[in-house]
Each structure stands twice: as structure tokens, then as C-alpha cells.
Design a protein around this motif. Structure first.
Motif, PDB file in Angstrom:
ATOM      1  N   UNK A   1       7.714 -20.791 -24.464  1.00 20.30           N
ATOM      2  CA  UNK A   1       8.782 -20.337 -25.936  1.00 20.30           C
ATOM      3  C   UNK A   1       7.781 -20.799 -27.018  1.00 20.30           C
ATOM      4  N   UNK A   2       7.538 -22.066 -26.974  1.00 18.18           N
ATOM      5  CA  UNK A   2       7.436 -22.807 -28.153  1.00 18.18           C
ATOM      6  C   UNK A   2       5.692 -23.063 -28.526  1.00 18.18           C
ATOM      7  N   UNK A   3       5.282 -23.723 -27.099  1.00 14.60           N
ATOM      8  CA  UNK A   3       4.064 -23.629 -27.063  1.00 14.60           C
ATOM      9  C   UNK A   3       3.551 -24.362 -25.607  1.00 14.60           C
ATOM     10  N   UNK A   4       2.395 -24.540 -25.010  1.00 17.15           N
ATOM     11  CA  UNK A   4       2.054 -24.252 -23.547  1.00 17.15           C
ATOM     12  C   UNK A   4       2.687 -25.668 -23.051  1.00 17.15           C
ATOM     13  N   UNK A   5       2.970 -25.818 -21.880  1.00 15.58           N
ATOM     14  CA  UNK A   5       3.055 -26.554 -20.969  1.00 15.58           C
ATOM     15  C   UNK A   5       2.270 -26.954 -19.347  1.00 15.58           C
ATOM     16  N   UNK A   6       2.205 -27.877 -19.954  1.00 18.58           N
ATOM     17  CA  UNK A   6       1.277 -29.316 -18.992  1.00 18.58           C
ATOM     18  C   UNK A   6       1.676 -28.823 -16.991  1.00 18.58           C
ATOM     19  N   UNK A   7       0.760 -28.978 -16.168  1.00 20.81           N
ATOM     20  CA  UNK A   7       1.150 -28.758 -14.767  1.00 20.81           C
ATOM     21  C   UNK A   7       1.983 -29.830 -14.266  1.00 20.81           C
ATOM     22  N   UNK A   8       1.996 -30.638 -15.029  1.00 21.41           N
ATOM     23  CA  UNK A   8       2.977 -31.545 -13.795  1.00 21.41           C
ATOM     24  C   UNK A   8       4.779 -31.213 -14.587  1.00 21.41           C
ATOM     25  N   UNK A   9       5.019 -30.704 -16.050  1.00 21.86           N
ATOM     26  CA  UNK A   9       5.789 -30.024 -15.836  1.00 21.86           C
ATOM     27  C   UNK A   9       6.454 -28.241 -15.169  1.00 21.86           C
ATOM     28  N   UNK A  10       5.220 -27.925 -14.750  1.00 19.54           N
ATOM     29  CA  UNK A  10       5.331 -26.584 -14.232  1.00 19.54           C
ATOM     30  C   UNK A  10       5.983 -27.315 -12.784  1.00 19.54           C
ATOM     31  N   UNK A  11       5.292 -28.335 -12.081  1.00 14.29           N
ATOM     32  CA  UNK A  11       5.100 -29.482 -10.614  1.00 14.29           C
ATOM     33  C   UNK A  11       7.020 -29.273 -10.809  1.00 14.29           C
ATOM     34  N   UNK A  12       7.080 -29.888 -11.596  1.00 12.35           N
ATOM     35  CA  UNK A  12       8.631 -30.232 -11.654  1.00 12.35           C
ATOM     36  C   UNK A  12       9.794 -29.277 -11.939  1.00 12.35           C
ATOM     37  N   UNK A  13       9.570 -28.764 -12.679  1.00  9.12           N
ATOM     38  CA  UNK A  13      10.270 -26.876 -12.359  1.00  9.12           C
ATOM     39  C   UNK A  13      10.197 -26.445 -11.407  1.00  9.12           C
ATOM     40  N   UNK A  14       9.132 -26.243 -10.921  1.00  4.81           N
ATOM     41  CA  UNK A  14       9.224 -25.690  -9.188  1.00  4.81           C
ATOM     42  C   UNK A  14      10.503 -26.565  -8.428  1.00  4.81           C
ATOM     43  N   UNK A  15      10.023 -27.992  -8.033  1.00  2.00           N
ATOM     44  CA  UNK A  15      10.728 -28.688  -7.617  1.00  2.00           C
ATOM     45  C   UNK A  15      12.127 -28.171  -7.844  1.00  2.00           C
ATOM     46  N   UNK A  16      11.902 -28.516  -8.957  1.00  5.57           N
ATOM     47  CA  UNK A  16      13.786 -28.010  -8.784  1.00  5.57           C
ATOM     48  C   UNK A  16      14.297 -26.877  -8.295  1.00  5.57           C
ATOM     49  N   UNK A  17      13.657 -25.912  -8.669  1.00  6.87           N
ATOM     50  CA  UNK A  17      13.426 -24.454  -8.456  1.00  6.87           C
ATOM     51  C   UNK A  17      14.219 -24.512  -6.826  1.00  6.87           C
ATOM     52  N   UNK A  18      13.668 -25.233  -5.860  1.00  4.38           N
ATOM     53  CA  UNK A  18      13.523 -25.534  -4.373  1.00  4.38           C
ATOM     54  C   UNK A  18      14.663 -26.358  -4.324  1.00  4.38           C
ATOM     55  N   UNK A  19      15.492 -27.160  -4.990  1.00  2.00           N
ATOM     56  CA  UNK A  19      16.055 -27.352  -4.407  1.00  2.00           C
ATOM     57  C   UNK A  19      17.689 -26.797  -4.953  1.00  2.00           C
ATOM     58  N   UNK A  20      17.476 -26.337  -5.967  1.00  4.61           N
ATOM     59  CA  UNK A  20      18.710 -25.160  -6.069  1.00  4.61           C
ATOM     60  C   UNK A  20      18.496 -24.219  -5.289  1.00  4.61           C
ATOM     61  N   UNK A  21      17.630 -23.641  -4.811  1.00  2.00           N
ATOM     62  CA  UNK A  21      17.519 -22.275  -3.563  1.00  2.00           C
ATOM     63  C   UNK A  21      17.717 -22.659  -1.943  1.00  2.00           C
TER      64      UNK A  21
END
Length: 245
Positions: A216-236
């Protein structure tokens, strides 16, 4: 000023842990006439998902022996704050957001079905948002999967299908970066202020159907994407358990 409110009266982000889902409930068999129906209560987001079965397919599938799964999505006039939302029929066209979301729902649910085993019939999943507080597309995909399962179970029970064409289940959840930290299951208060917003659609065996991510504001890193994917998998994993079989 009351706790949990800003000076403008808007809700503040909830006190949930950042790795915690909102309360989720699936009320199955919610309507009488649909082949499958479920009211999804996902925090303060409520979506009615119904499945209708027709013995016809789109023209491009005629005489192929293959079926089709599609979806329609709409937000009811009083589903959001800020005044009444006009129905699309009044404008004689569907708004772009609703069109994009229903295509996503259809793509996601088609990934769950072996169309060659469905036969030449179409299952339409209608997702009507009764109340919105963020995550309506994720609730619609997940609730739509439950309604689809129940509709297919009826086709098998009445002998129309010899075997279920569902090869795996799908579900969806949102994650984001809020105040610099990965956060699971964004409600409106989180979503409207998130630095990164990512919707994840996944199968119950851990494969991705779709990722929709935006900085939404500035580009995000691959490590941030990996953390989000891991959190999503946990929730799913938790969501698939709540969906039942």
C-alpha cells in the motif's frame, strides 16, 4: 471517549493476537431450497453462500461430458456502514470490485473439482454479503467450498453421481503487515491501515491456488512475503479444521 473507538467513532484494530483468527462459524443448511447452503460468520463479516445445481453447462463445454463451477458475489445494500449501497441492478451493471471477486471465487472453487467427474452440469455458488467487516472474499471462498461440498454430497446421496468429483478442499485467509508486523485475518480496521495486504487461497494439502498481494505504501521484501505466507498457512490449517469434512 469509549474504549475501542477513535474520535471519529471508527473502530480501532481489535485486541486479538497477531497470529489469531477472528471467531469463525459455519451454519450449514441455512436455507431450505438450495442444494447446499451455509451462513459464514467470520467475526463481524457474515456471508450467505448457496449452491445451485443445473443440468446444463456453458456453450463451450456442451457435449464434452465435463461440468462447470461458477460463482456470483454481491454486497447487500445495508452490509456496510456509511449509507445504503445501491444494488447493481439499479445501475444495470455490476461494479468492477464485485466482478473481480466473483471471478476469484469461481477460479478458486474450480480448483477443488474434477470437472470430468461432475458430468454435464453446472454448480453455481452465490455469495451474498449480509454484513461486511473485511475479508469478504476469503469468507466467500471458504463458505462457498462448504456449500459446494454439501451440494455434491446430495448428488452422490441421490444417485446422480456415483462418486464425489471433489478432489480436495480450498479455503482462503487474509494476512498483512500492520504497524510493521505480520498480522493474520485482517478485519476492516486492520485492512484500511495495512502496509501490505495479501489474500491467500490454498488447498487442504498445502498447495496455492492464488496469491493476491499489494504494497500500500512501499515495496515489501521477500522475507516479509515468506513471513506472511507462513502465517497464512498456519491460519488455514485451523480454518480447514473448522470447515469439517
Amino acid at each position: 471517549m469509549k474504549p475501542g473507538k477513535t474520535r471519529t467513532g471508527e473502530k480501532l484494530p481489535t485486541s486479538r493476537r497477531r497470529d489469531q483468527l477472528r471467531p469463525i462459524e459455519f451454519v450449514r443448511g441455512f436455507t431450505k431450497h438450495a442444494a447446499g447452503s451455509v451462513l459464514v460468520k467470520w467475526g463481524d463479516t457474515w456471508v450467505l453462500c448457496t449452491a445451485s445445481v443445473e443440468d446444463k453447462v456453458p456453450p463451450f463445454l456442451k457435449d464434452t461430458g465435463r461440468g462447470w463451477v461458477t460463482a456470483e458475489y454481491a454486497m447487500l445494500p445495508s452490509s456496510t456502514g456509511g449509507g445504503r449501497k445501491d444494488r447493481d441492478i439499479k445501475k444495470l451493471r455490476q461494479d468492477a470490485r464485485s466482478t473481480e471477486i466473483q471471478r476469484l471465487i469461481g477460479r478458486s472453487l474450480r480448483a477443488a473439482v474434477d470437472m470430468s467427474k461432475l458430468g454435464e452440469r453446472q454448480i453455481t455458488i452465490d455469495c451474498d454479503v449480509l454484513q461486511a467487516d473485511g475479508g469478504t472474499r476469503c469468507a466467500s471462498i471458504t463458505g462457498g467450498m462448504v456449500a459446494l461440498q454439501d451440494a455434491v454430497a446430495k448428488l452422490v446421496a441421490d444417485g446422480t453421481l456415483a462418486k464425489s468429483p471433489i478432489i480436495h478442499r480450498v479455503a482462503a485467509v487474509s494476512v498483512g503487515v500492520c504497524d510493521g508486523k505480520p498480522t493474520l485475518d485482517l478485519d476492516y480496521a486492520h485492512d484500511s491501515t495495512a502496509e501490505v495486504d495479501l489474500n491467500v487461497v490454498m488447498t487442504d494439502d498445502g498447495r496455492y491456488v492464488e496469491l493476491q498481494g499489494t504494497a500500500e505504501h512501499k515495496p515489501f521484501t521477500e522475507s516479509s512475503l515468506d513471513a506472511l505466507r507462513a502465517l497464512a498457512r498456519q491460519g488455514l490449517r485451523r480454518i480447514f479444521t473448522l470447515m469439517g469434512k
